[in-house]
Design an enzyme around this catalytic site. Structure first.
Site, short mmCIF file in Angstrom:
data_model
loop_
_atom_site.label_atom_id
_atom_site.label_comp_id
_atom_site.label_asym_id
_atom_site.label_seq_id
_atom_site.Cartn_x
_atom_site.Cartn_y
_atom_site.Cartn_z
N LYS A 100 2.98 9.74 8.37
CA LYS A 100 2.17 9.43 9.55
C LYS A 100 2.70 9.94 10.90
O LYS A 100 2.27 10.99 11.37
CB LYS A 100 1.90 7.93 9.60
CG LYS A 100 0.96 7.48 8.47
CD LYS A 100 0.32 6.13 8.76
CE LYS A 100 -0.85 5.86 7.82
NZ LYS A 100 -0.50 5.26 6.53
N PHE A 123 0.86 -1.20 0.00
CA PHE A 123 0.00 0.00 0.00
C PHE A 123 0.88 1.23 0.00
O PHE A 123 1.73 1.40 0.88
CB PHE A 123 -0.93 0.04 1.22
CG PHE A 123 -1.81 1.27 1.22
CD1 PHE A 123 -2.97 1.31 0.44
CD2 PHE A 123 -1.47 2.40 1.94
CE1 PHE A 123 -3.76 2.44 0.40
CE2 PHE A 123 -2.27 3.53 1.91
CZ PHE A 123 -3.42 3.56 1.14
N ASP A 153 9.29 2.66 1.73
CA ASP A 153 8.14 3.41 2.23
C ASP A 153 8.02 3.12 3.74
O ASP A 153 7.48 2.10 4.14
CB ASP A 153 6.89 2.96 1.47
CG ASP A 153 5.62 3.65 1.94
OD1 ASP A 153 5.66 4.31 3.01
OD2 ASP A 153 4.58 3.52 1.26
C1 LIG Z 1 -0.83 5.48 5.14
C2 LIG Z 1 0.20 5.06 4.17
C3 LIG Z 1 0.43 5.77 2.98
C4 LIG Z 1 -0.42 6.93 2.56
O1 LIG Z 1 -0.34 8.00 3.44
P1 LIG Z 1 -1.42 9.20 3.35
O2 LIG Z 1 -0.89 10.20 4.30
O3 LIG Z 1 -2.74 8.62 3.75
O4 LIG Z 1 -1.40 9.66 1.95
C5 LIG Z 1 1.48 5.37 2.18
N1 LIG Z 1 2.24 4.32 2.50
C6 LIG Z 1 2.06 3.61 3.62
C7 LIG Z 1 2.96 2.48 3.94
C8 LIG Z 1 1.02 3.94 4.48
O5 LIG Z 1 0.80 3.21 5.58
#
Ligand SMILES: *Cc1c(COP(=O)(O)O)cnc(C)c1O
Length: 398
Positions: A251, A135, A222
């Protein structure tokens, strides 16, 4: 105050299946709804509220910043950017940082860096290796990099230039990229969050680092969800002793203030030039202050060690109390990023847990996800399990 019901938000676009409660106040790892009911926060705003709620050191710092500057523009130097970037460079062993406002924005910037990195060395149609169950966000490009049809179905055509492989399988990535001169980067989460709390193995990460070096690919990790101390290291990949070339963060970095960042190592640090990328809000003084204070307080209060020890305690307690129930497949994750996988879809537990006074989420249909604030105490960890166990037992007996 009157009771809150779902129909009370007729003007908010209905993009979430919301739990019918409305939260108005928080303190530490606890939040209260409009009716005064208390909840233990096992979700932390989805791995966002690093310092919990109303932190006595963070709130005064942000109040002070509000009286100084909220926003200027990236037309000018922003001292807070330099301070936060220097700290992230120190903690990551990397070189420089681009600031934005969210996870998907950080990932978009990473994808742009990878493509430009390829184009600069003569690859006209660069491709990026991504993973099953990954994701990376909900913009058109990050959704295309995401490995979950539920996220991208109905929004095609998708962005091209992604090659998908399974996790933890070095033979599979070699096979999928064999003879392909267009690959420029590998892009993955150290522990997949939305995909169901699926960790990459340390030996796989080390082999992948070697492969990236051999083939001159950027290793792009990521760490939007698993980074910023959540696993007990500043960044989850540090458990494997590797350093990426590009690392999107978001986050937990601002402990609730919207913020995103892309940290770049030497191979990626000068790919983007003036005019190549930007963000109006990105790197604004208020968000920078939130990031600086979050990292400072984490160090001052020993929150990495807390995430590691309380996380290990929570995991062991979940294993002991839930792990042997028929219907519980596995307890997994690291630090305060934990998942309990059941043998069946269990989305109903979100609302039942809220009813019992516990906030959590369910991801990948059947994985109970706990990503609480990093200030969680052992007593609060025990309380999470005590609230969760009867709910899971009753659910599995249905
Ligand atoms: C939450 C998340 C995203 C997206 O972040 P947003 O601030 O909602 O755009 C991308 N990568 C990972 C691994 C995530 O957990």
């Amino acid at each position: 105050m009157t009771a809150f019901v779902e129909a009370a938000s007729p003007h908010v676009m209905n993009t979430y299946g919301r739990v019918p409660i409305a939260l108005t106040r928080g303190q530490g790892c606890r939040v209260w709804d409009v009716n005064g009911k208390a909840y233990l926060d096992g979700l932390g705003g989805i791995a966002v509220n690093t310092l919990g709620h109303n932190h006595p050191k963070l709130v005064p710092a942000l109040q002070h910043q509000l009286t100084q500057l909220i926003h200027t523009s990236n037309y000018y130097h922003v001292p807070g950017q330099e301070a936060l970037a220097a700290k992230l460079v120190e903690l990551s062993g990397m070189q420089n940082v681009f600031f934005c406002n969210s996870g998907l924005e950080a990932n978009e910037a990473a994808i742009k860096i990878a493509r430009k990195f390829g184009v600069d060395k003569g690859i006209a149609k660069p491709e990026i290796v991504v993973y099953e169950k990954a994701f990376h966000g909900r913009s058109i490009a990050t959704m295309s990099a995401t490995g979950n049809p539920k996220i991208y179905s109905g929004f095609g055509p998708l962005v091209e230039g992604f090659v998908r492989v399974p996790v933890n399988d070095i033979a599979a990535i070699k096979q999928a990229t064999e003879g392909n001169p267009n690959v420029v980067a590998v892009f993955f989460e150290t522990i997949q969050g939305e995909g169901g709390i699926n960790p990459m193995r340390a030996d796989y990460l080390q082999q992948l680092r070697q492969l990236c070096d051999e083939r001159d690919w950027l290793m792009m990790i990521d760490e939007v969800q698993c980074g910023v101390g959540r696993t007990g290291q500043w960044f989850a990949h540090q458990w494997a002793g590797i350093v990426p070339d590009v690392m999107p963060l978001a986050k937990g970095l601002g402990s609730g203030m919207p913020i995103g960042a892309v940290v770049a190592g030497p191979k990626a640090a000068t790919v983007l030039k003036p005019g190549n990328h930007g963000s109006t809000f990105g790197g604004n003084p208020l968000a920078m202050r939130a990031g600086i204070e979050t990292l400072r307080i984490m160090e001052e209060d020993g929150l990495l060690a807390n995430a590691a020890t309380v996380g290990a305690h929570l995991k062991a307690t979940l294993e002991r109390e839930l792990g042997l129930l028929p219907g519980v497949k596995e307890v997994r994750g690291q630090g305060l990023m934990l998942g309990v996988e059941l043998d069946r879809p269990c989305g109903v537990l979100i609302e039942r847990a809220a009813g019992a006074g516990l906030l959590l989420s369910v991801t990948a249909d059947s994985v109970i996800r706990l990503v609480p604030p990093l200030i969680l105490t052992v007593a609060e960890a025990d309380e999470i399990v005590a609230l969760l166990k009867p709910l899971v037992q009753a659910f599995l007996a249905e």
